[in-house]
Design an enzyme around this catalytic site. Structure first.
Site, PDB file in Angstrom:
ATOM      1  N   SER A 217       0.842  -1.194   0.000  1.00  0.00           N
ATOM      2  CA  SER A 217       0.000   0.000   0.000  1.00  0.00           C
ATOM      3  C   SER A 217       0.875   1.240   0.000  1.00  0.00           C
ATOM      4  CB  SER A 217      -0.906   0.024   1.238  1.00  0.00           C
ATOM      5  OG  SER A 217      -1.766  -1.092   1.268  1.00  0.00           O
ATOM      6  N   SER A 255      -3.664  -3.471  -3.060  1.00  0.00           N
ATOM      7  CA  SER A 255      -2.894  -2.306  -2.615  1.00  0.00           C
ATOM      8  C   SER A 255      -3.843  -1.199  -2.168  1.00  0.00           C
ATOM      9  CB  SER A 255      -2.003  -1.801  -3.752  1.00  0.00           C
ATOM     10  OG  SER A 255      -1.196  -0.727  -3.313  1.00  0.00           O
ATOM     11  N   ASP A 257      -4.108   2.417  -1.803  1.00  0.00           N
ATOM     12  CA  ASP A 257      -3.439   3.630  -2.285  1.00  0.00           C
ATOM     13  C   ASP A 257      -4.334   4.822  -1.992  1.00  0.00           C
ATOM     14  OD1 ASP A 257      -1.546   1.859  -3.216  1.00  0.00           O
ATOM     15  OD2 ASP A 257      -2.423   1.768  -5.216  1.00  0.00           O
TER      16      ASP A 257
END
Length: 328
Positions: A217, A255, A257
């Protein structure tokens, strides 16, 4: 485009950053390799003097606290706290303890409190199930914040990995000039993402990069002293995604983000007699906005690389070692 004096988010006047780093080998199998990072938007009372803010979720595989109210009301009323995935609750508790002590009215004669906490998963190096971060570490990170802060494998970045090498905390800034005026935009990132074959810079990865691990991340924090409202700050936050993409990431399924942007140009009082708020804001169609977009893109891109450049080879649980990137 010129960089700020410190080339960090602290070039935005009033913004400071504090870290608490935890690094302890427990036994042959377990290690504490984690921490807390606090980004303070100004030196005053954050609850009483809120800053305009916005967020943009590029990929929502994350466990943050406080984003919903940021998007609903468009203000930030706490420091931005960063830590590992399993320590969000402890850091929220510590930050709340600190702010309740500073503001006796919260939850009594006035409204509740929205604390903003972001996270990345550092369980490759850190024995995350031990939940070593406590509320007191959040308080310490807040109290030790300064404009002269460390980058790399420190604070929340202690156990993070980026593009197969050691990642962590990185920061950068850019200055936008218009006539006799100038505005600053700065980025701070917590990098824990990307596969080694994705990075845009060639020939700098060591041979011994970690085995395949879960998608990581990144948390990106954007600060500016330009007079923008929440809607305009969300536009800036979206541009940070371009700077992130320039480094090579594909933004994987797992992930998280997440981008948070705020302005220090003015504050919004928690209470006031008048029902109106008078603001002096930049026009969206002015050339300065284009410059701010560019500054966010460039500072985000460089902040990612700064997180790698400043990081050090780090050992953690299960005898694992993550090496620093090879810089000439």
């Amino acid at each position: 485009m010129h960089k700020g004096k410190c080339n960090s988010i602290a070039d935005v006047a009033g913004v400071t950053v504090g870290h608490v780093t935890l690094d302890e080998k427990i036994n042959e199998e377990e290690s504490v390799c984690t921490g807390v990072t606090a980004i303070l938007p100004h030196g005053g009372n954050w609850f009483e003097q809120k800053t305009p803010a916005a967020s943009f979720v590029l990929n929502g595989f994350g466990k943050t606290a406080g984003l919903v109210q940021i998007d609903e009301l468009g203000v930030l009323e706490s420091p931005i706290m960063l830590t590992n995935t399993f320590s969000v609750a402890a850091v929220l508790q510590g930050t709340m303890d600190y702010m309740l002590a500073e503001n006796p009215a919260i939850g009594d004669s006035t409204s509740s409190l929205n604390v903003l906490v972001g996270e990345c998963n550092d369980s490759y190096l850190n024995s995350m199930r031990r939940m070593a971060v406590g509320p007191a570490h959040a308080v310490q990170a807040i109290r030790t914040a300064s404009a002269d802060f460390a980058q790399g494998a420190v604070g929340a970045g202690k156990g993070m990995i980026c593009y197969g090498v050691k990642g962590g905390i990185g920061s950068s800034s850019r200055i936008v000039k218009y006539g006799n005026e100038q505005f600053t935009a700065g980025a701070l990132v917590l990098t824990n993402f990307g596969r080694k074959e994705e990075i845009a810079i060639a020939n700098w990865l060591p041979e011994n990069t970690p085995e395949q691990r879960p998608d990581g991340s990144v948390i990106i924090v954007i600060a500016t002293d330009a007079p923008l409202d929440s809607r305009q700050l969300k536009r800036l936050a979206k541009r940070a995604a371009i700077g992130l993409g320039r480094t090579g990431t594909h933004v994987h399924n797992g992930s998280g983000d997440i981008i948070i942007a705020f302005s220090t140009a003015y504050t919004i009082p928690h209470q006031q007699q008048s029902p109106y708020t008078d603001l002096r804001l930049l026009r969206d169609d002015h050339e300065v906005m284009a410059g701010l977009f560019q500054s966010v893109i460039e500072s985000t891109e460089e902040a990612v690389y700064q997180s790698l450049f400043h990081a050090e080879t780090t050992s953690g649980r299960m005898g694992r070692v993550v090496e620093k990137g090879l810089f000439e």
